[in-house]
Design an enzyme around this catalytic site. Structure first.
Site, mmCIF file in Angstrom:
data_model
loop_
_atom_site.group_PDB
_atom_site.id
_atom_site.type_symbol
_atom_site.label_atom_id
_atom_site.label_comp_id
_atom_site.label_asym_id
_atom_site.label_seq_id
_atom_site.Cartn_x
_atom_site.Cartn_y
_atom_site.Cartn_z
ATOM 1 N N LYS A 93 10.040 -11.980 4.463
ATOM 2 C CA LYS A 93 10.235 -12.040 3.009
ATOM 3 C C LYS A 93 11.618 -11.501 2.648
ATOM 4 C CE LYS A 93 7.835 -9.354 -0.099
ATOM 5 N NZ LYS A 93 8.908 -8.631 -0.804
ATOM 6 N N GLU A 130 7.281 -10.774 -9.138
ATOM 7 C CA GLU A 130 6.934 -9.388 -9.478
ATOM 8 C C GLU A 130 7.381 -9.044 -10.896
ATOM 9 O OE1 GLU A 130 7.948 -6.483 -6.511
ATOM 10 O OE2 GLU A 130 7.527 -4.798 -7.852
ATOM 11 N N ASP A 164 8.858 -7.657 5.385
ATOM 12 C CA ASP A 164 10.049 -7.622 4.521
ATOM 13 C C ASP A 164 11.325 -7.424 5.314
ATOM 14 O OD1 ASP A 164 9.482 -7.989 1.819
ATOM 15 O OD2 ASP A 164 8.881 -5.908 1.515
HETATM 16 O O1 KIV Z 1 7.528 -4.028 -0.507
HETATM 17 C C1 KIV Z 1 6.505 -4.402 -1.080
HETATM 18 O O2 KIV Z 1 5.421 -3.825 -0.949
HETATM 19 C C2 KIV Z 1 6.596 -5.578 -1.928
HETATM 20 C C3 KIV Z 1 5.482 -5.825 -2.894
HETATM 21 C C4 KIV Z 1 5.670 -4.955 -4.074
HETATM 22 C C5 KIV Z 1 5.353 -7.252 -3.264
HETATM 23 O O3 KIV Z 1 7.567 -6.288 -1.887
#
Ligand code: KIV
Length: 263
Positions: A112, A181, A84
């Site tokens: 992401k 989500e 992320d």
């Molecule tokens: O940060 C995370 O774990 C996520 C998931 C909830 C998809 O983005």
């Protein structure tokens, strides 16, 4: 053993086979998740809540994400590793490129980002330079303050139309994968059918191509259990067996069920 890649997920979507993604933040869980056969690991900024104890993902920094991505990748999992980009690390294309590079150099194979149309330029720029992108729509936790809480999105026709338009736009911009989500199951199924790229759901019903859960939630470790979560540790002797139970349930279609979805 050959690594899972985005091509693996593309082929699974085409064949109608469900794939599994689990969050991980360290080498031990990375190894276990790989051993139980999940196709993907998400180094999620959810670490801000489940590891660091914050009440949102907003305090997480790019250095936190690079550190945990490095830990996960050191176990050399067979899984595709997605990391992320945290809050405010991708506000401009230039910042996006610098910060995505840090995650890729820590070992991620994909980054992401939360958001839709406004990310198009950054997505194209990353993809053109060799960084694959997973987009994230619906309840995007970095926008919790805009939403006024962790609330289901896409319930009105206007919101649903906007999420679908965002999904098509980010695919056209070059995203390889999409997380949806906490949106109604029928909307997530519709988007999954319309898009060529694989779609991963969390709280988005059984109609997506794959499922993801935060590891601490599926192991029953979180103090608050959202509707879309099942505790897969129930009746299991070990953590590895709990992780395996989640993988098996997604693949045989027994998770998620109606009780885990929003209408
Ligand atoms: O940060 C995370 O774990 C996520 C998931 C909830 C998809 O983005």
């Amino acid at each position: 053993m050959a690594k899972f890649t985005i091509s693996t997920l593309d082929k699974m979507k085409a064949a109608g086979d469900k794939f599994v993604c689990i969050t991980a933040y360290d080498a031990t869980f990375s190894r276990l998740i790989s051993e139980v056969g999940a196709e993907a690991i998400l180094v999620g900024d959810s670490l801000g809540m489940v590891l660091q104890g914050h009440d949102s993902t907003i305090p997480v920094t790019i250095d936190d994400m690079a550190y945990h991505t490095d830990c996960v990748c050191r176990a050399d999992p067979q899984c595709l590793v997605i990391a992320d980009l945290p809050f405010m690390s991708y506000t401009s294309p230039q910042d996006t490129m610098v910060n995505a590079t840090k995650l890729m150099q820590a070992g991620a194979q994909m980054v992401k980002m939360e958001g839709g149309v406004w990310l198009s330029e950054s997505i194209s720029m990353l993809v053109e330079r060799g960084i694959p992108v997973c987009a994230h729509l619906g309840l995007t936790p970095q926008s919790v303050n805009t939403f006024g809480g962790f609330k289901v999105q896409g319930r009105t026709p206007k919101e649903a139309k906007s999420i679908l338009a965002d999904a098509v736009e980010i695919q056209d911009a070059g995203a390889s994968l999409l997380v949806l989500e906490c949106i109604p199951a029928h909307l997530a199924a519709d988007i999954s059918r319309k898009l060529d790229i694989p779609v991963i759901g969390i709280g988005a019903g059984a109609g997506t191509d794959g499922q993801v859960l935060v590891m601490h939630d599926l192991l029953g470790l979180s103090d608050h259990t959202p509707r879309f979560v099942q505790n897969f540790m129930e009746g299991q002797p070990t953590i590895k067996a709990g992780l395996q139970a989640f993988v098996n349930a997604v693949k045989d279609g027994s998770f998620p069920r109606e009780e885990h979805t929003y209408s």
